[in-house]
Scaffold this active site. Sequence first.
Site, PDB file in Angstrom:
ATOM      1  N   TRP A 128       6.030   2.904  13.224  1.00 31.92           N
ATOM      2  CA  TRP A 128       6.366   4.079  12.414  1.00 31.92           C
ATOM      3  C   TRP A 128       7.298   4.940  13.246  1.00 31.92           C
ATOM      4  O   TRP A 128       7.138   5.038  14.471  1.00 31.92           O
ATOM      5  CB  TRP A 128       5.094   4.835  12.023  1.00 31.92           C
ATOM      6  CG  TRP A 128       4.181   3.967  11.210  1.00 31.92           C
ATOM      7  CD1 TRP A 128       3.064   3.329  11.643  1.00 31.92           C
ATOM      8  CD2 TRP A 128       4.349   3.599   9.835  1.00 31.92           C
ATOM      9  NE1 TRP A 128       2.514   2.590  10.611  1.00 31.92           N
ATOM     10  CE2 TRP A 128       3.277   2.739   9.494  1.00 31.92           C
ATOM     11  CE3 TRP A 128       5.289   3.907   8.854  1.00 31.92           C
ATOM     12  CZ2 TRP A 128       3.130   2.182   8.215  1.00 31.92           C
ATOM     13  CZ3 TRP A 128       5.138   3.357   7.595  1.00 31.92           C
ATOM     14  CH2 TRP A 128       4.076   2.515   7.275  1.00 31.92           C
ATOM     15  N   HIS A 145       4.503   8.593  -0.985  1.00 36.89           N
ATOM     16  CA  HIS A 145       5.523   8.426   0.058  1.00 36.89           C
ATOM     17  C   HIS A 145       6.897   8.226  -0.586  1.00 36.89           C
ATOM     18  O   HIS A 145       7.678   7.380  -0.149  1.00 36.89           O
ATOM     19  CB  HIS A 145       5.188   7.236   0.963  1.00 36.89           C
ATOM     20  CG  HIS A 145       4.100   7.524   1.963  1.00 36.89           C
ATOM     21  ND1 HIS A 145       4.263   8.386   3.003  1.00 36.89           N
ATOM     22  CD2 HIS A 145       2.829   7.065   2.054  1.00 36.89           C
ATOM     23  CE1 HIS A 145       3.135   8.454   3.728  1.00 36.89           C
ATOM     24  NE2 HIS A 145       2.242   7.661   3.158  1.00 36.89           N
ATOM     25  N   ARG A 166      11.737   7.287   8.318  1.00 37.59           N
ATOM     26  CA  ARG A 166      11.526   8.510   9.113  1.00 37.59           C
ATOM     27  C   ARG A 166      12.730   8.736  10.022  1.00 37.59           C
ATOM     28  O   ARG A 166      13.139   9.867  10.256  1.00 37.59           O
ATOM     29  CB  ARG A 166      10.233   8.393   9.910  1.00 37.59           C
ATOM     30  CG  ARG A 166       9.006   8.849   9.137  1.00 37.59           C
ATOM     31  CD  ARG A 166       8.836   8.141   7.798  1.00 37.59           C
ATOM     32  NE  ARG A 166       7.632   8.511   7.107  1.00 37.59           N
ATOM     33  CZ  ARG A 166       6.459   7.895   7.262  1.00 37.59           C
ATOM     34  NH1 ARG A 166       6.358   6.838   8.042  1.00 37.59           N
ATOM     35  NH2 ARG A 166       5.405   8.313   6.604  1.00 37.59           N
ATOM     36  N   ASP A 203      10.425   5.937   2.020  1.00 33.59           N
ATOM     37  CA  ASP A 203       9.340   6.879   2.341  1.00 33.59           C
ATOM     38  C   ASP A 203       9.849   8.267   1.996  1.00 33.59           C
ATOM     39  O   ASP A 203      10.988   8.436   1.545  1.00 33.59           O
ATOM     40  CB  ASP A 203       8.897   6.771   3.811  1.00 33.59           C
ATOM     41  CG  ASP A 203       7.400   7.063   3.944  1.00 33.59           C
ATOM     42  OD1 ASP A 203       6.983   8.168   3.558  1.00 33.59           O
ATOM     43  OD2 ASP A 203       6.652   6.194   4.422  1.00 33.59           O
ATOM     44  N   GLU A 253       8.366   8.353  12.990  1.00 34.54           N
ATOM     45  CA  GLU A 253       8.422   9.824  12.987  1.00 34.54           C
ATOM     46  C   GLU A 253       8.992  10.354  14.299  1.00 34.54           C
ATOM     47  O   GLU A 253       9.806  11.272  14.316  1.00 34.54           O
ATOM     48  CB  GLU A 253       7.017  10.424  12.808  1.00 34.54           C
ATOM     49  CG  GLU A 253       6.471  10.356  11.406  1.00 34.54           C
ATOM     50  CD  GLU A 253       5.688   9.085  11.137  1.00 34.54           C
ATOM     51  OE1 GLU A 253       5.889   8.094  11.888  1.00 34.54           O
ATOM     52  OE2 GLU A 253       4.884   9.057  10.188  1.00 34.54           O
ATOM     53  N   ASP A 269      -0.144   3.319  -0.136  1.00 34.71           N
ATOM     54  CA  ASP A 269      -1.036   4.084   0.748  1.00 34.71           C
ATOM     55  C   ASP A 269      -0.948   5.589   0.514  1.00 34.71           C
ATOM     56  O   ASP A 269       0.056   6.108   0.043  1.00 34.71           O
ATOM     57  CB  ASP A 269      -0.698   3.779   2.222  1.00 34.71           C
ATOM     58  CG  ASP A 269       0.755   4.084   2.543  1.00 34.71           C
ATOM     59  OD1 ASP A 269       1.624   3.829   1.680  1.00 34.71           O
ATOM     60  OD2 ASP A 269       1.039   4.584   3.643  1.00 34.71           O
ATOM     61  N   GLU A 270      -2.017   6.249   0.876  1.00 39.37           N
ATOM     62  CA  GLU A 270      -2.069   7.695   1.072  1.00 39.37           C
ATOM     63  C   GLU A 270      -1.558   8.531  -0.106  1.00 39.37           C
ATOM     64  O   GLU A 270      -0.878   9.534   0.098  1.00 39.37           O
ATOM     65  CB  GLU A 270      -1.293   8.055   2.348  1.00 39.37           C
ATOM     66  CG  GLU A 270      -1.901   7.412   3.576  1.00 39.37           C
ATOM     67  CD  GLU A 270      -1.204   7.770   4.886  1.00 39.37           C
ATOM     68  OE1 GLU A 270      -1.905   7.983   5.856  1.00 39.37           O
ATOM     69  OE2 GLU A 270       0.043   7.796   4.916  1.00 39.37           O
TER      70      GLU A 270
HETATM   71  C1  ACM Z   1       0.038   3.715   6.773  1.00 36.45           C
HETATM   72  O1  ACM Z   1      -0.015   3.805   8.001  1.00 36.45           O
HETATM   73  N1  ACM Z   1       0.012   4.800   6.015  1.00 36.45           N
HETATM   74  C2  ACM Z   1       0.118   2.429   6.112  1.00 36.45           C
END
Ligand code: ACM
Length: 778
Positions: free
Chosen positions: A489, A283, A179, A208, A491, A347-348
Amino acid sequence: MKNSFSLKFLTVLAFLLILCSCGLKTDKFFTEADIKIIPKVESLQVNSGVFEFNKNTLFVVTDNSQETAAQLLIDKFKTVNNWDLKVVSEQTNDNYIVFNTDVSLKNEAYTLRVTSNNISISASSYSGFLYGVQSLRMLLPTAIESKKQVSDIVWQIPNIEIKDSPRFKWRGLMLDLSRHFFDKDYIKETIDAISLLKMNVLHLHLVDDHGWRIEIKKHPRLTEVGAWRVDQEHMPWNKRATNSPEEKGTYGGFLTQEELKEVVAYAELKGVEVVPEIEMPAHVSSAIAAYPELSCLEKPIGVPSGALWPITDIYCAGKEYTFEFLEDVLMEVIDIFPSKYIHIGGDEATKTNWKTCPHCQKRMKQEGLHDVEELQSYFVKRMEKFINSKGKKLIGWDEILEGGLAPGATVMSWRGFKGGLQAAGQGHDVVMTPTDFCYFDYYQGPPEQEPVAGGSVTTLSKVYQFDPVVDSMTEEEANHVLGGQANLWAEHVSTEPHSQYMIFPRLAALSETVWSPKASRNWDDFSNRLISMFQRYDYLGINYAKSSFIVTSDMKIDVQNKTVSLILHNEYPNSNIKYALNDEALDNNSKPFVEPIILSKTTAVKAGLFKDDVLFGDIFQDTIKFHKGVANNVMYNTDFNERYQGAGDFNLVNTLRGTKNFRDGRWQAWLNSGVDVTIDLETEKEINQVTVGSMENQKNGIFYPTLIQVFVSNDGEIFNEITSFNRLFVLNENPELKDFILPFDTLNTRFVKIKISLSNNIRERNEGWIFVDEILID
Ligand code: ACM
Ligand code: ZN
């Protein structure tokens, strides 16, 4: 004769005593309270006497690993004192630190014994020796961390016996390099700082959507294209525009394989294993921007510069090309990173494209997969086979449980402890990193006073409550918990000082939760040791957050006397809070806060935390606004929602104002219903204004009122409407606070009824919350 002899004798004795005391410096006297090691050691015993380092102190080693561990301290003394301390292989009479290999000690365990004559560190492994040295370092005056020469420091440490070993094997920190990109030097600095805390895993989030950060020689576009995005750094993360694939990216960066090898070697020296994360199947917009054929739709995309949700541009799980590509990538990754684990993310993933893609559908048919969850499971299992064939283990986020876990996979549980519990129940290893305790991108203090962050608030003391083992676990399940990890993270984190600010001191708290025996967990004790850590961080130039020093307030009302008491507090026990009222200056001469401050009129308050007579952290400022409704009865004609009760029945008349954090406990809220309350002023009073304190946070379904009506009555039965306020709905992306002021001609009345509602069109669109912190009657 006799007398004259005694006189002479006494004179000589006195002279000798003076002489001695001039040359004699007194040894420092240490108690257990002086031992400031973080994370707390398993056991220690302080004995009388001290050991003092000087320019002749020797290090006695018998192998290279001992010498490497010793070097850390030798380098420190070189910097602070310009001493060239020597390493020898033969024991001398005194003034030495000897390293002993003791194979009966567990892998990372060590013992440290300090006597006035010598120091001995025993361990069975390099990490053990290193941790012994790190503890020795934390026994020394904090000036040992100085990056330049210091003078007048006596390098004494207490005679002590320490036995120490970690509670968990995995003590990690994750850095998100995607990020925002952070370079090799920052990563190495971070390794130093985590090693000081005896943390042993650095998880690098190298891939990502927002940037591919690792050079892959066989697929050069990953970094030629995928590492760069259109520079929209001037915009808030959540407001950045979608980039076209034609527009060239200029913001980003990546690490070459040489740089990563350098990082890995450096980490090894500090007892840290670097675990690379190569996200899949989602991601990965950065990879798809470089090679659109990796996705189902093969549509060219730009590397996104900001928020992206849902993530539908993911790898195609049907094409063989995807797997060939990922195996190429992992081959190069495995060549760089000697770690036992390869993290594959997982993930996601929003798998809508998989549902219609002919390649994915064909794969599902061939493999007898019933849904796209099973297709993701197929994906992960196939990658696991490859990773295992290279002698490595697979680890992934807890979504890899969906559709069936790969046979030997380790799960990193982030959506609470649930995934970890489930995986451990199935006999899999687990690393706990639940958002509430371990997400260091979350705020660490009141959001009003912090830089923009993600999610909710995770204070230092909250992190300290983390425990990777859940009470309901069986012993066997608990044995599958490898440990815990903090995740930063990035961002909202674009600079190194900001990154450090988010990590420290929360990582110090986390280190204790994963290293020290649970029984020794003690917040008061930890916070005392932390002060010394802050001094170390000051010397090391680490930009730690002082958010835990922020003074916060609470209010208690006295219904009888119609007063409020202001209570000031802070995360630390026995903290020295000083305060000043109205025009008084806040300084070291201000009044200490020892008991609630009783207020009966509008008062401005400033307060701060003092340490050693110096103001630490930010100043708390508030104006407690008194009005005629304070501490009067409020009748609720419609009930507030049980999730947001604020301080209960007097919340609207307690002078305590809410913050933008709608969970701060200061708000009362009504869901899908209007507010209808009557305030009883007890006697008729002259009033000419009603103010409603409210909040808007449309993302969370909280809206400003669209209608406010004020009614008055002298008997509490027949009410007359005296004023109202209408407001149209306006789109508003940001959380915001507002006082709605309704003036009217002065009148005498006892009962004031306030009705607040939302227009129907808001209610039709959404769950509609009305949040009110105070109703001020003037
Ligand atoms: C995550 O926070 N998506 C692992
Ligand atoms: Zn596909």
